[in-house]
Design an enzyme around this catalytic site. Structure first.
Site, short mmCIF file in Angstrom:
data_model
loop_
_atom_site.label_atom_id
_atom_site.label_comp_id
_atom_site.label_asym_id
_atom_site.label_seq_id
_atom_site.Cartn_x
_atom_site.Cartn_y
_atom_site.Cartn_z
N ASP A 94 40.94 -13.35 47.48
CA ASP A 94 42.29 -13.74 47.90
C ASP A 94 43.38 -12.73 47.56
OD1 ASP A 94 42.28 -14.03 45.16
OD2 ASP A 94 42.97 -16.10 45.12
N HIS A 95 43.12 -11.83 46.60
CA HIS A 95 44.18 -10.94 46.12
C HIS A 95 44.28 -9.61 46.85
CE1 HIS A 95 44.93 -13.63 42.80
NE2 HIS A 95 45.72 -12.77 42.18
N ASP A 159 42.89 -16.41 36.21
CA ASP A 159 44.23 -16.30 36.79
C ASP A 159 45.12 -17.24 35.99
OD1 ASP A 159 45.71 -15.35 39.55
OD2 ASP A 159 46.49 -17.25 38.78
N ARG A 443 56.32 -16.71 40.66
CA ARG A 443 56.62 -15.65 39.70
C ARG A 443 57.54 -14.63 40.37
NH1 ARG A 443 51.42 -14.04 36.66
NH2 ARG A 443 52.02 -15.85 35.44
N SER A 641 50.68 -12.55 34.21
CA SER A 641 49.32 -12.60 34.76
C SER A 641 48.26 -12.48 33.66
CB SER A 641 49.14 -11.44 35.76
OG SER A 641 47.79 -11.22 36.05
N ARG A 643 45.71 -10.63 33.87
CA ARG A 643 44.92 -9.43 34.18
C ARG A 643 44.42 -8.72 32.93
NH1 ARG A 643 49.65 -6.66 37.58
NH2 ARG A 643 49.45 -8.76 38.41
#
Length: 751
Positions: A94-95, A159, A443, A641, A643
C-alpha cells in the site's frame, strides 16, 4: 479467525482462561484495556504487572506488515533461519504507489517501477506461509478492518496507526519491524506495561461535527505526548452512538498523541459491521463473550487519568499546520491563520486514506458534491479522493459516489496510501513555496505529504475538507458562511446525509495471494540480486566492544521536533527500504542541527576536518575512519511513524548512543532492538549545555543493569568537563540485545 485463516479459530476459550487467572491476582473491576492486554500474557500467573514500570511478554493473535517495512522485516526474518511464520501474518502493498495522475495510471506505473520489490514480497510470502495482498488491494488498516479484526484480539502491525482496530474492540499496537519478526517467529512479544487514559464521551454528535473531531479535539487537549505509555480507552454514554468505522477513525489517529493503543467497548454497531462484511459468525461469538469485550462495571475509577469530551457542544476541528496536536475549532481557524501568517488560500484538498474512506465518509462527500453541482459550483482547488480498499472502491462505484466525484473534477487515486505517506508527485508548486492544503489524513509533519517544507498541512474530516475545496480558503465555516455561485447568488451547504453501511459490500477484484500448501512452499525460491539497488541482504551488526562508548564525538545536536520522518524521510526514499546502505543516505536529513543554526536542516560538521556537509556524508566519513559517535536528540525524539529504518540507519552508520530529553515508545524499542543505546537526560537542562566540540563518555555500559542510571561525562577541547545522569529502559532480558549487537544477533545465538 477469518475466511483466509482456515483452521485458525477464535481464541476466546484460551483468553477467558487466562483472564480468570488474572482476576485471582487483580481482585477489583478491570478496565477493558486490562482484560484484553493481560489475557494475552505468556504467563498470566507470574508475570509482573506494573503499569509504567514492568515489561509484558505477550502472544499476539496476528501480525500485519506493509510493503515499506516488509522488505526489511522479511530480510531479518530470513536471516534468522526460521522456516515459516508461527502466527497468522499478512503483507500489504500500500505504501509504494506514487499518486499523481489517477488510479489506473499510477497503479500501472507502480507495478513496473517496484516489480522487483513486489516479486520479492510475493515469493517470500509464499515461502514463509504469509498472506499477500497485491498492489491495488487497499491500505493495510482498511484491509485488516474489513477482513481480520475481531473483538478481544491483539494485533501487532508495523505501522503506527494499527490502533485503527479499536473500531472492532480489538487491541492494535504499532511496532517496528523487528518486533513484528519476533511475533512472526512465535516468540513472546514485549511491551512496556501501559497505563490507561480514560476518555469519557457524553452527548451525541450534531451538526457538522464527526468522529474525526473527537480525536482532533483530544489531540489538542493532551498533545502529541499525552498518550505516551498509555492505552486510550473510550467510555461513557456518547460511545453507543458511534459507528464501527467512526471508532476506527479515532483509533487510527490516536497514534498522533503517542498512544500505545486505543480501545472502544463492543457495541451493536460492531455487530452490524461484522454482519455487513460477511463475518456474522464472529459477531455471534462476540455476543457470547460480551463480558470479555466490555469493561467491568465500576472500572472507570481505575483509569490513571480521565478526560471528558461533550459531543453535544463539539464543533468541527482542524489541526495543524506541521503538528497534529495544534487544534483549532473551525470558528477560530481563520483568525489563527491571520495571526500566524499562514497561507489562507488552499492549493489542494484531499479526502480519503485509511483514516477516513469508509462508506459513510464517501457518501457524505458525494452528497456535498451533489449540492455544489446543483448550485453550479466546482472545486476551487485540486481535489483528490483516495479509497481505502478495493472493496470500498467497488462499493462506492456501485453506489455512484465515484461518478459524482469525477463529475466534480476530482482525481480518483488508487486504493493505497499515496499523499498521506508522502507518495505524491506534485509538479504544481516548487519546493519551498509556502502553501496550504487540507485533508482527512492523520498526520501532517513538515514535508509529510509532498516533500515541501513550505506546505502547511491541515487535518480535518472528509466533509469539512470537501466544503473547503469549494471555498478555497482556510477562512471559511460551512455552518455559517456562504459561497457565491456563478450567477451571483449565495449558496450555503446543508448538512451532508449518509448511511453508516451499504446494503451490501462489493468485494471487487480479488487481489489476495493465499499461502500455498507447505509442500509447495518449500519449493519456492526467494532470490535477491546482489547488484540490486533496491534489496540487500543484511549482515549482522558487530557485538558490543569494551569501552566503545568512551570519547564519542557528537554527530549533531537535534533541535525541536524530530519525528521518524525527519530521521528517515519517506517520499522517493521508499524505493530503498530494502537496501540499508542506500537508504542510509537520507539519515537525519530532515533534522535541525542546533550546532549549525545558519544552515538548512540535515547538515553536520566533521569535528576532525571542520568540513560541513549533509549528515549522512559526515557519518560515512566517521564510519570510514573507524570513529564511533553519539547523537543528541531533543524532546520526544522519534515520534510519528513506526519506521524501523530510523533506528537501522544510525546503527549501520556507526552511532553508539542517542541521548535525548525523551523518546517515542516505538522508536526507543527499535533503537534497542538494533543495538543502539537510547538514553534520557535526568536533567532536561543538560541538553542546552552541550557544545559542538564536546565529546561524551558514557560510563559503565558494560555493567549496565535494569533500573540503574548511567553517567555521561562531557569533555570540551578547552579542557572543561561536566557530568550528568542519564537513564535507560533496558530490562534484564533486553541487555543481551545491546551486548550481542542487536536483538536478532541474540536470538540467533540462542538457537
Amino acid at each position: 479467525m477469518s475466511r483466509y485463516d482456515l483452521g485458525r479459530h477464535l481464541p476466546y476459550t484460551h483468553l477467558l482462561k487466562s483472564l480468570k487467572r488474572i482476576r485471582r491476582r487483580i481482585q477489583r473491576p478491570l478496565t477493558l484495556s486490562e482484560k484484553m492486554l493481560y489475557s494475552h500474557l505468556c504467563e498470566p500467573d507470574t508475570q509482573d504487572i506494573e503499569p509504567g514500570k514492568s515489561f509484558l511478554k505477550l502472544y499476539p493473535d496476528r501480525v500485519a506488515i506493509h510493503d515499506a517495512n516488509a522488505t526489511m522485516a522479511l530480510l531479518q526474518f530470513m536471516s534468522a533461519g526460521i522456516d515459516r511464520v508461527a502466527i497468522p501474518t499478512t503483507i500489504h502493498t500500500d505504501h509504494l504507489t506514487m499518486a499523481e495522475k489517477g488510479a489506473k495510471i499510477d497503479l500501472a506505473a507502480a507495478k513496473i517501477k517496484h516489480a522487483e520489490v513486489f516479486n520479492f514480497l510475493a515469493s517470500a510470502s509464499a515461502k514463509y506461509n504469509i498472506g499477500f495482498w497485491k498492489p491495488g488491494s487497499g491500505i493495510i488498516h482498511t484491509i485488516l478492518f474489513e477482513n481480520y479484526t475481531f473483538p478481544g484480539g491483539l494485533l501487532v502491525g508495523t505501522d503506527s496507526h494499527t490502533p485503527n482496530a479499536a473500531g472492532m474492540a480489538m487491541l492494535g499496537v504499532g511496532v517496528g519491524g523487528s518486533d513484528g519478526v519476533d511475533a512472526m517467529a512465535g516468540m513472546p512479544w514485549e511491551l512496556p506495561c501501559p497505563k490507561t487514559l480514560g476518555v469519557r464521551l457524553t452527548g451525541r454528535l450534531t451538526g457538522w461535527a464527526s468522529s474525526k473531531d473527537i480525536i482532533c479535539k483530544l489531540a489538542g487537549m493532551v498533545s502529541v505526548t499525552g498518550g505516551k505509555g498509555k492505552i486510550v480507552e473510550f467510555f461513557g454514554p456518547g460511545v453507543e452512538f458511534l459507528g464501527a468505522t467512526a471508532m476506527a477513525t479515532i483509533g487510527n489517529m490516536s497514534a498522533e498523541i503517542g498512544a500505545t493503543s486505543c480501545l472502544f467497548p463492543y457495541s451493536q454497531t460492531m455487530t452490524d459491521y461484522l454482519n455487513a462484511t460477511h463475518r456474522g459468525n464472529i459477531a455471534g461469538a462476540a455476543l457470547q463473550n460480551l463480558n470479555f469485550i466490555t469493561p467491568d462495571e465500576g472500572s472507570e475509577q481505575y483509569y490513571d487519568n480521565v478526560v471528558e469530551i461533550d459531543l453535544d457542544t463539539l464543533e468541527p476541528h482542524i489541526n495543524g499546520p506541521y503538528t497534529p496536536d495544534l487544534s483549532h475549532p473551525i470558528s477560530k481557524l481563520g483568525k489563527a491563520a491571520t495571526e500566524n501568517d499562514w497561507p489562507k488560500a488552499l492549493s489542494a484538498s484531499l479526502v480519503g486514506s485509511c483514516t477516513n474512506s469508509s462508506y459513510e465518509d464517501l457518501m457524505k462527500v458525494s452528497d456535498l458534491l451533489k449540492q455544489a453541482d446543483a448550485a453550479g459550483l466546482k472545486p476551487k482547488t485540486p481535489f483528490f479522493i483516495s479509497t481505502g480498499s478495493e472493496q470500498i472502491r467497488a462499493t462506492a462505484e456501485d453506489a455512484g459516489f465515484l461518478d459524482v466525484m469525477r463529475n466534480a473534477g476530482a482525481t480518483i487515486l488508487s486504493s493505497s496510501c499515496g499523499p498521506c505517506v508522502g507518495q505524491w508527485n506534485r509538479p504544481d508548486l516548487p519546493k519551498g513555496q509556502p502553501n496550504s492544503i487540507i485533508s482527512s489524513f492523520n498526520r501532517n509533519f513538515t514535508g509529510r505529504h509532498d516533500g515541501n517544507p513550505g506546505t502547511h498541512s491541515f487535518i480535518t474530516s472528509p466533509e469539512i475538507a470537501t466544503a473547503f475545496a469549494f471555498s478555497g480558503s482556510l477562512d471559511f465555516n460551512p455552518a455559517a458562511d456562504s459561497i457565491i455561485t456563478p450567477n451571483g447568488t449565495p449558496f450555503k451547504f446543508s448538512l451532508p446525509s449518509s448511511d453508516e453501511l451499504p446494503t451490501a459490500f462489493n468485494a471487487g477484484i480479488d487481489l489476495y495471494q493465499p499461502p500455498p500448501p507447505p509442500g509447495d512452499a518449500q519449493k519456492v525460491t526467494v532470490e535477491i540480486d546482489p547488484t540490486s539497488d533496491r534489496l540487500q541482504k543484511l549482515e549482522p551488526f558487530t557485538a558490543w566492544q569494551q569501552d566503545q562508548a568512551l570519547s564519542l564525538p557528537i554527530l549533531l545536536k537535534v533541535k525541536g521536533k524530530c519525528t521518524t520522518d525527519h530521521i528517515s524521510p519517506a517520499g522517493p526514499w521508499y524505493d530503498y527500504r530494502g537496501h540499508l546502505d542506500n537508504i542510509s543516505n537520507n539519515m537525519l536529513t530532515g533534522a535541525t542541527n542546533a550546532f549549525l543554526p545558519n544552515h538548512s536542516p540535515g547538515m553536520a560538521q566533521n569535528v576532525t576536518t571542520g568540513v560541513i556537509d549533509a549528515v549522512p556524508v559526515i557519518a560515512r566519513q566517521y564510519k570510514a575512519g573507524g570513529i564511533r559517535y553519539c547523537i543528541i536528540g531533543h524532546n520526544n525524539y522519534g515520534e510519528g511513524s513506526s519506521r524501523e529504518h530510523a533506528a537501522l540507519e544510525p546503527r549501520y552508520m556507526g552511532a553508539v548512543a542517542i541521548i535525548a530529553n525523551g523518546f517515542a515508545r516505538i522508536h526507543e524499542t527499535n533503537l534497542k532492538k538494533q543495538g543502539i543505546l537510547p538514553l534520557t537526560f535526568d536533567d532536561a537542562e543538560a541538553w542546552g549545555r552541550i557544545r559542538q566540540d564536546d565529546t561524551v563518555s558514557i560510563l559503565g555500559v558494560e555493567q549496565i543493569k535494569q533500573g540503574e542510571n548511567l553517567t555521561a561525562v562531557f569533555r570540551n577541547k578547552d579542557g572543561t568537563e561536566w557530568r550528568t545522569m542519564v537513564s535507560h529502559t533496558f530490562h534484564e532480558g533486553q541487555i543481551p540485545w545491546l551486548m550481542s549487537g542487536s536483538a536478532l544477533n541474540y536470538i540467533k545465538s540462542q538457537k
